[in-house]
Design a protein around this motif. Structure first.
Motif, PDB file in Angstrom:
ATOM      1  N   PRO B  18       0.824  -1.220   0.000  1.00 24.63           N
ATOM      2  CA  PRO B  18       0.000   0.000   0.000  1.00 24.63           C
ATOM      3  C   PRO B  18       0.855   1.266   0.000  1.00 24.63           C
ATOM      4  CG  PRO B  18      -0.691  -1.527   1.726  1.00 24.63           C
ATOM      5  CD  PRO B  18       0.570  -2.068   1.173  1.00 24.63           C
ATOM      6  N   LYS B  19       2.113   1.112   0.462  1.00 24.25           N
ATOM      7  CA  LYS B  19       2.983   2.294   0.474  1.00 24.25           C
ATOM      8  C   LYS B  19       3.248   2.797  -0.942  1.00 24.25           C
ATOM      9  CE  LYS B  19       6.056   0.368   3.309  1.00 24.25           C
ATOM     10  NZ  LYS B  19       7.324   0.193   4.015  1.00 24.25           N
ATOM     11  N   TYR B  20       3.067   1.888  -1.910  1.00 19.87           N
ATOM     12  CA  TYR B  20       3.315   2.293  -3.289  1.00 19.87           C
ATOM     13  C   TYR B  20       2.309   3.348  -3.735  1.00 19.87           C
ATOM     14  CZ  TYR B  20       4.392   1.954  -8.225  1.00 19.87           C
ATOM     15  OH  TYR B  20       4.757   2.256  -9.504  1.00 19.87           O
ATOM     16  N   ILE B  21       1.121   3.370  -3.085  1.00 19.97           N
ATOM     17  CA  ILE B  21       0.144   4.420  -3.399  1.00 19.97           C
ATOM     18  C   ILE B  21       0.748   5.777  -3.079  1.00 19.97           C
ATOM     19  CG2 ILE B  21      -2.133   5.330  -2.806  1.00 19.97           C
ATOM     20  CD1 ILE B  21      -3.000   2.483  -2.169  1.00 19.97           C
ATOM     21  N   THR B  22       1.403   5.864  -1.927  1.00 16.44           N
ATOM     22  CA  THR B  22       2.044   7.125  -1.544  1.00 16.44           C
ATOM     23  C   THR B  22       3.107   7.514  -2.561  1.00 16.44           C
ATOM     24  OG1 THR B  22       1.847   6.175   0.662  1.00 16.44           O
ATOM     25  CG2 THR B  22       2.905   8.319   0.489  1.00 16.44           C
ATOM     26  N   VAL B  23       3.933   6.530  -2.954  1.00 15.84           N
ATOM     27  CA  VAL B  23       4.975   6.807  -3.942  1.00 15.84           C
ATOM     28  C   VAL B  23       4.359   7.373  -5.212  1.00 15.84           C
ATOM     29  CG1 VAL B  23       6.700   5.728  -5.425  1.00 15.84           C
ATOM     30  CG2 VAL B  23       6.518   5.032  -3.037  1.00 15.84           C
ATOM     31  N   GLU B  24       3.321   6.695  -5.688  1.00 11.86           N
ATOM     32  CA  GLU B  24       2.665   7.139  -6.913  1.00 11.86           C
ATOM     33  C   GLU B  24       2.067   8.532  -6.728  1.00 11.86           C
ATOM     34  OE1 GLU B  24       1.528   5.068 -10.243  1.00 11.86           O
ATOM     35  OE2 GLU B  24       3.629   5.332  -9.687  1.00 11.86           O
ATOM     36  N   LEU B  25       1.473   8.775  -5.537  1.00 12.86           N
ATOM     37  CA  LEU B  25       0.832  10.069  -5.300  1.00 12.86           C
ATOM     38  C   LEU B  25       1.857  11.196  -5.266  1.00 12.86           C
ATOM     39  CD1 LEU B  25      -2.005   9.254  -2.744  1.00 12.86           C
ATOM     40  CD2 LEU B  25      -2.230  10.092  -5.088  1.00 12.86           C
ATOM     41  N   ILE B  26       3.036  10.906  -4.688  1.00 12.37           N
ATOM     42  CA  ILE B  26       4.074  11.951  -4.668  1.00 12.37           C
ATOM     43  C   ILE B  26       4.497  12.283  -6.096  1.00 12.37           C
ATOM     44  CG2 ILE B  26       6.456  12.453  -3.996  1.00 12.37           C
ATOM     45  CD1 ILE B  26       5.950  10.775  -1.480  1.00 12.37           C
ATOM     46  N   GLY B  27       4.723  11.219  -6.875  1.00 13.50           N
ATOM     47  CA  GLY B  27       5.075  11.444  -8.277  1.00 13.50           C
ATOM     48  C   GLY B  27       3.987  12.209  -9.002  1.00 13.50           C
ATOM     49  N   TRP B  28       2.741  11.829  -8.679  1.00 10.93           N
ATOM     50  CA  TRP B  28       1.606  12.497  -9.330  1.00 10.93           C
ATOM     51  C   TRP B  28       1.554  13.971  -8.935  1.00 10.93           C
ATOM     52  CZ3 TRP B  28      -2.403  14.594  -6.384  1.00 10.93           C
ATOM     53  CH2 TRP B  28      -3.491  15.083  -7.117  1.00 10.93           C
ATOM     54  N   GLY B  65      -9.059  22.800 -16.886  1.00 11.14           N
ATOM     55  CA  GLY B  65      -9.113  21.468 -17.499  1.00 11.14           C
ATOM     56  C   GLY B  65      -7.993  20.589 -16.991  1.00 11.14           C
ATOM     57  N   THR B  66      -6.781  21.144 -16.985  1.00 11.08           N
ATOM     58  CA  THR B  66      -5.639  20.376 -16.492  1.00 11.08           C
ATOM     59  C   THR B  66      -5.869  19.958 -15.048  1.00 11.08           C
ATOM     60  OG1 THR B  66      -4.288  21.837 -17.823  1.00 11.08           O
ATOM     61  CG2 THR B  66      -3.133  20.401 -16.317  1.00 11.08           C
ATOM     62  N   LEU B  67      -6.359  20.910 -14.259  1.00  9.31           N
ATOM     63  CA  LEU B  67      -6.573  20.619 -12.847  1.00  9.31           C
ATOM     64  C   LEU B  67      -7.574  19.474 -12.686  1.00  9.31           C
ATOM     65  CD1 LEU B  67      -5.577  21.769 -10.166  1.00  9.31           C
ATOM     66  CD2 LEU B  67      -7.721  23.045 -10.021  1.00  9.31           C
ATOM     67  N   VAL B  68      -8.670  19.556 -13.436  1.00  2.66           N
ATOM     68  CA  VAL B  68      -9.716  18.533 -13.319  1.00  2.66           C
ATOM     69  C   VAL B  68      -9.164  17.170 -13.723  1.00  2.66           C
ATOM     70  CG1 VAL B  68     -11.895  17.738 -14.304  1.00  2.66           C
ATOM     71  CG2 VAL B  68     -11.637  20.128 -13.597  1.00  2.66           C
ATOM     72  N   VAL B  69      -8.468  17.137 -14.879  1.00  3.95           N
ATOM     73  CA  VAL B  69      -7.944  15.861 -15.369  1.00  3.95           C
ATOM     74  C   VAL B  69      -6.942  15.288 -14.375  1.00  3.95           C
ATOM     75  CG1 VAL B  69      -6.516  14.807 -17.152  1.00  3.95           C
ATOM     76  CG2 VAL B  69      -8.368  16.345 -17.796  1.00  3.95           C
ATOM     77  N   ARG B  70      -6.060  16.146 -13.868  1.00  3.82           N
ATOM     78  CA  ARG B  70      -5.043  15.650 -12.947  1.00  3.82           C
ATOM     79  C   ARG B  70      -5.678  15.143 -11.646  1.00  3.82           C
ATOM     80  NH1 ARG B  70      -0.624  13.871 -14.857  1.00  3.82           N
ATOM     81  NH2 ARG B  70      -0.029  13.707 -12.686  1.00  3.82           N
ATOM     82  N   ILE B  71      -6.703  15.862 -11.182  1.00  5.37           N
ATOM     83  CA  ILE B  71      -7.357  15.404  -9.949  1.00  5.37           C
ATOM     84  C   ILE B  71      -8.011  14.054 -10.183  1.00  5.37           C
ATOM     85  CG2 ILE B  71      -9.342  15.866  -8.434  1.00  5.37           C
ATOM     86  CD1 ILE B  71      -8.520  18.797  -8.473  1.00  5.37           C
ATOM     87  N   TRP B  72      -8.634  13.922 -11.358  1.00  4.09           N
ATOM     88  CA  TRP B  72      -9.270  12.646 -11.674  1.00  4.09           C
ATOM     89  C   TRP B  72      -8.232  11.518 -11.689  1.00  4.09           C
ATOM     90  CZ3 TRP B  72     -10.107   9.702 -16.505  1.00  4.09           C
ATOM     91  CH2 TRP B  72     -11.115   8.743 -16.356  1.00  4.09           C
TER      92      TRP B  72
END
Lengths: 560, 170
Positions: B18-28, B65-72
């Motif tokens: 589950p820690k990989y979610i954090t990794v992905e979120l930081i990258g995101w 638009g960018t914000l919405v797409v990125r949040i999604w």
């Protein structure tokens, strides 16, 4: 560089790798008592390629120099002007510079030739090359994926040929010997194939005529058909579009196409026709114990040998224009060939243009055991078949092929009756395409990995794509849009079938009597394709142990 | 997560950490900031009056638009990571991934040419690694990201051992 006892080590004619064997031995039946009919090179014996080789390879450089200096002088002589650089005191210097350049080139050629040496031992082929940056390369003979003997036009004039030895790295050739006299190249090919097949180590096989495995021609594509194939190719469609566009533009807009557009287009069309014709010209396919042999080429001729079990996947294709004539084209994935962009993919072409009967003949070569009672029906259905439009929902079925369910007809209205798969005892057949028909055949034991793909739309329709992964090449077998449950079942079964087929697959050395026991796990893991090589080293090591093995031995490795 | 339509029957997936979610979120998050900064340039210029001719709707669309797409995309990440899974069977390794575009892959041990274990700086900080399997086919894109380091080492050894035991040629 030579070893006492070896003969013919004269570097100038050192192309003969079989010097231990008299010329009279060629074609003769070697008595079984002799055992090893070929004399492998010992570690100290090296050979050189033909001395003319650098010239044949570097002729472009020489031609450029000749052109550079020659053109002006030639024109000057022609016009009667005084020769530039040759009048007055400059003549001496000009001649000197030209002489030095030529001398340097010749010296470079000589050095590159002198430092390029090769040998073929029992197990390996080794090539040392490079003057300043030396390269020593060694490849295992039984890892051979394909051997080509190539004769570019200039090499043909000199009677030379290039030998290409391919292993599975899908990139550059493992070993390129350019150039050898044609006879030597062919002999060397026979030697390598014989040793790769395991002939040297199996005394029981010594009766085989070793010098060149007997080969039997299967088919020859007539020149007229090559011309027809070129005329019915996409090039013609392109030509038609261009001409129509030119006509419309002239008549409707009163603006004729300028030469700026027409000349490149004409060149493109001519080049398209030419490459189809020159690579397909005089195409012949033969079969021998050493595998499939393909020969073709107009100016540059090639003879390709693909040993048994090296074909990873086959695709049979038919373009809409070819349907009128009932012609097909076959392409293969062979690990050593890679994508092969040279010669517009001629190297990966198993059959440039052939009738259905010829396709069946070639299929019989790459898939000796079709694994089905009635191969003709199955493969014909794969080539031309189409499922009936009326079928009840669920699994559609067209004879031997399971096709897409009816519910995807909205998604792929043209191809849903065509997309499908069939499984025989030895291979998976994936057919697709309504206009551009395609049938991909993957032997079970050649399947690398399998993947199921499903996008959102496919999930709504409860279908999935099944992709079979094979080595680099033009064939990418995909079973499109089959029922999700069927796909899942096929996925599971195919994984099991591939595993079972691998266990009983042919030995790497294809003429050895039986499958060898699986190797003991090696002491340390290694990486790369060398890993496989390295581990197999132990497997093949002492060749004398090859012989009848109890069936149980085959599963030996699996216990671990 | 319930078994999806194309998952083979009777497979219990080993999910990645589950820690990989954090990794992905930081990258995101990093990527989102960069993308927003770049694509908001017209809006900033417009509001600052430097570039008044730029169509306002387009400037707003780009940024929002960018914000919405990125949040999604960001909202999907946890589910995407949870959709990654692998299972070791007797003869082969199964790998699944994907939420909308799902993929289940089977890699026979005997077909593996080598196994890569890679660690990036973010993954290292969380004690994770990526295991990647290579066969002779370039289409085999079999990587398992976000595996705990110890599990990655075990997997590598296990895969190598099994690969050698079942080694087949090409």
């Amino acid at each position: 560089m030579t070893i006492p006892g070896s003969t013919g080590q004269d570097p100038l004619n050192g192309q003969d790798p079989l010097h231990g064997r008299g010329p009279d031995a060629s074609g003769a039946v070697v008595p079984a008592s002799q055992g090893v009919p070929l004399t492998p090179d010992t570690t100290g014996t090296w050979h050189r390629v033909h001395p003319v080789s650098p010239l044949v390879r570097g002729w472009i450089a020489l031609a450029a120099i000749a052109y550079f200096f020659g053109r002006d002088w030639f024109e000057a002589v022609f016009r009667g002007d005084e020769l530039w650089g040759l009048t007055g005191g400059r003549a001496f210097w000009t001649v000197l510079i030209v002489a030095v350049v030529v001398l340097l080139l010749v010296a470079g050629f000589f050095l590159s030739w002198w430092f390029t040496r090769y040998q073929v031992t029992d197990d390996h082929v080794r090539v040392n090359s490079g003057v300043l940056f030396r390269q020593h390369r060694q490849a295992r003979l039984d890892r051979v994926q394909a051997i080509d003997v190539i004769q570019p036009l200039l090499a043909r004039i000199f009677g030379l040929a290039e030998l290409k030895f391919e292993v599975a790295d899908a990139g550059e050739s493992a070993v390129r010997l350019a150039y050898l006299p044609l006879a030597s190249a062919q002999e060397l090919r026979a030697t390598i194939l014989a040793r790769a097949a395991g002939l040297t180590s199996a005394p029981g096989h010594a009766q085989e005529p070793v010098p060149e495995a007997p080969e039997q021609q299967i088919l020859a594509v007539p020149g007229s058909r090559i011309v027809g194939a070129a005329l019915l190719s996409g090039t013609t469609v392109f030509l038609g579009i261009m001409l129509t566009a030119a006509g419309v533009s002239t008549i409707v807009f009163d603006a004729a196409f300028g030469p700026a557009l027409l000349v490149p287009a004409a060149f493109g069309v001519a080049a398209g026709y030419w490459s189809t014709f020159s690579t397909g010209y005089n195409f012949r396919a033969a079969v021998s114990p050493d595998g499939i042999r393909l020969r073709y080429g107009l100016l540059e001729t090639r003879a390709q040998t693909v040993p048994p079990g090296r074909v990873q996947a086959v695709e049979i294709m038919q373009s809409p224009l070819w349907r009128f004539k009932g012609w097909y084209r076959m392409r293969v994935n062979v690990a050593g060939y890679g994508v092969s962009t040279e010669n517009s993919g001629a190297r990966t072409t198993l059959l440039p243009v052939g009738t259905q009967q010829e396709v069946m003949q070639m299929l019989a070569l790459v898939l000796p055991d079709p694994g089905t009672e009635d191969p003709f029906t199955v493969f014909t259905a794969g080539l031309d078949g189409i499922a009936a439009p009326k079928q009840h929902d669920g699994d559609a079925s067209d004879g031997c092929f399971v096709t897409s369910p009816r519910r995807v007809r909205w998604l792929s209205w043209l191809t849903w009756r065509r997309n499908g798969f069939a499984v025989t005892g030895t291979a998976l057949l994936a057919r697709s395409g309504r206009l551009w028909r395609s049938l991909a055949v993957v032997p079970h034991e050649r399947t690398q990995s399998i993947a199921l793909h499903q996008g959102p739309l496919a999930r709504r329709l409860r279908v999935a794509d099944l992709r079979l992964h094979t080595t680099t090449g033009p064939v990418t077998p995909v079973v499109y849009q089959i029922d999700a449950d069927t796909a899942r079942r096929l996925f599971d079964e195919q994984a099991a079938r591939a595993a079972a087929a691998r266990r009983r697959s042919l030995p790497e050395r294809w003429l050895e009597a039986r499958p060898e026991p699986m190797p003991e796990p090696g002491p340390e893991p290694s990486s790369g394709l060398e890993a496989a090589t390295g581990r197999l080293e132990g497997q093949h090591g002492p060749q004398q142990q090859v012989g009848p093995q109890p069936e149980e031995e085959i599963r030996h490795g699996g216990q671990h | 997560m319930p078994s999806e339509a194309i998952d083979p029957n009777g497979i219990s997936w080993i999910r990645v950490s589950p820690k990989y979610i954090t990794v992905e979120l930081i990258g995101w998050a990093i990527l989102t900031v960069v993308e927003l900064a770049v694509l908001s340039v017209p809006l900033v210029l417009l509001l600052a009056g430097v570039w008044p001719d730029f169509p306002a709707w387009l400037a707003w669309l780009l940024s929002v638009g960018t914000l919405v797409v990125r949040i999604w995309i960001g909202l999907l990440i946890p589910r995407q990571v949870r959709a990654i899974g692998y299972a070791e069977r007797d003869e082969d390794l199964l790998i699944r991934r994907g939420l909308f575009f799902q993929r289940v892959m089977v890699v026979p041990y005997g077909r593996m040419q080598y196994v890569d274990v890679g660690v990036g700086p973010l993954q290292r900080a969380f004690g994770l690694c990526s295991v990647k399997l290579h066969t002779a086919s370039p289409q085999t894109n079999a990587s398992i990201p976000g595996v705990p380091a110890a599990e990655g080492a075990r997997l590598r050894e296990q895969l190598s051992d099994r690969g050698q035991a079942r080694l087949a040629g090409l």
